[in-house]
Scaffold this active site. Structure first.
Site: not given
Ligand code: ZN
Length: 247
Positions: A11, A38, A83, A127-128, A131, A172, A184, A244
């Site tokens: 497919r 999640g 996990k 989720d933070n 990180t 950015c 959450c 960057c």
């Molecule tokens: Zn940047």
């Protein structure tokens, strides 16, 4: 491509935007998934099902009962397991040919950079902010494509850093290094909202790996689940970006 693979991915191969060439590129590709929660659950499962050659799962949490309402890679009997191990078992059952590497601890900056540099694409499903900024910086430093997703309450967002296009990076988005962090755990999140965003991360990654995914360059896509509305905003590159920028 082997006959069994042509059958399994028929497919995809039928799509002019993927074809046999695009599917072969997916089979040859590797991805790092940061966070097997999640967002990382559907992202990893769709990439494995789609035939990606190698996934590296990074997470240092264990499965808790309160995760199961949205973290669909983990089964009820995986509560208490790491996990990454729980995730690996689900992925191997889904797609035995997918090589799955696991990193079950918090990486230091040097190791994170090495792992990022070793894969074709990174999906930030964490989720933070600390990180996310670390992962983003590693992608900028190594010239690695990044798809970042986030979701909370009934809201989600996704963006994409593409070094080849010299696009805006995740940082950015933010004028200050760290905004007010929301979780959450405190705010809540409706399960399928993370499913939608994590699935979109996998979708975008597959298009990029097949050489077709530039729709999110310098664009931030926002999802309002309550109103069932999507909105895209232009995300210009910030010349003073701490990650960057030229400085
Ligand atoms: Zn940047």
């Amino acid at each position: 491509m082997k006959p069994a693979q042509k059958d399994r991915f028929a497919r995809h191969i039928r799509l002019p935007q993927i074809g046999e060439k695009g599917q072969q590129a997916i089979l040859d590709a590797s991805a790092l998934i940061v966070g097997v929660g999640g967002l990382g659950s559907p992202a990893a499962m769709y990439l494995a099902a789609a035939g990606i050659g190698k996934l590296v799962l990074s997470d240092y949490d264990i499965v808790e009962t309160s995760n199961l309402q949205r973290q669909i890679i983990h089964r009820n009997d995986a509560v208490g397991e790491n996990k990454v191990e729980s995730g690996r078992q689900t992925l191997k059952a889904l797609s035995p040919d997918c090589e799955v590497g696991v990193i079950g601890y918090q990486m230091e900056a040097d190791e994170l950079r090495q792992v990022v540099d070793s894969v074709d694409i990174v999906l930030d499903c964490s989720d933070n902010y600390p990180t996310r900024f670390d992962v983003n910086r590693s992608c900028v430093e190594t010239g690695t494509t990044l798809v970042t997703g986030a979701a909370i309450r009934l809201e989600g967002q996704i963006m994409n850093y593409q070094p080849a296009a010299d696009s805006a990076c995740y940082q950015c988005l933010y004028t200050h290094a760290y905004g007010a962090e929301e979780s959450c755990e405190l705010e809540g999140v409706l399960g399928p909202v993370v499913g939608v965003i994590g699935t979109l991360q996998a979708l975008q990654a597959l298009l990029i790996l097949a050489g077709r995914g530039d729709a999110l360059v310098n664009r931030l896509l926002l999802f309002d689940a309550y109103a069932m509305e999507w909105r895209a905003v232009t995300l210009p590159k910030n010349p003073d970006c701490p990650a960057c920028g030229k400085a």
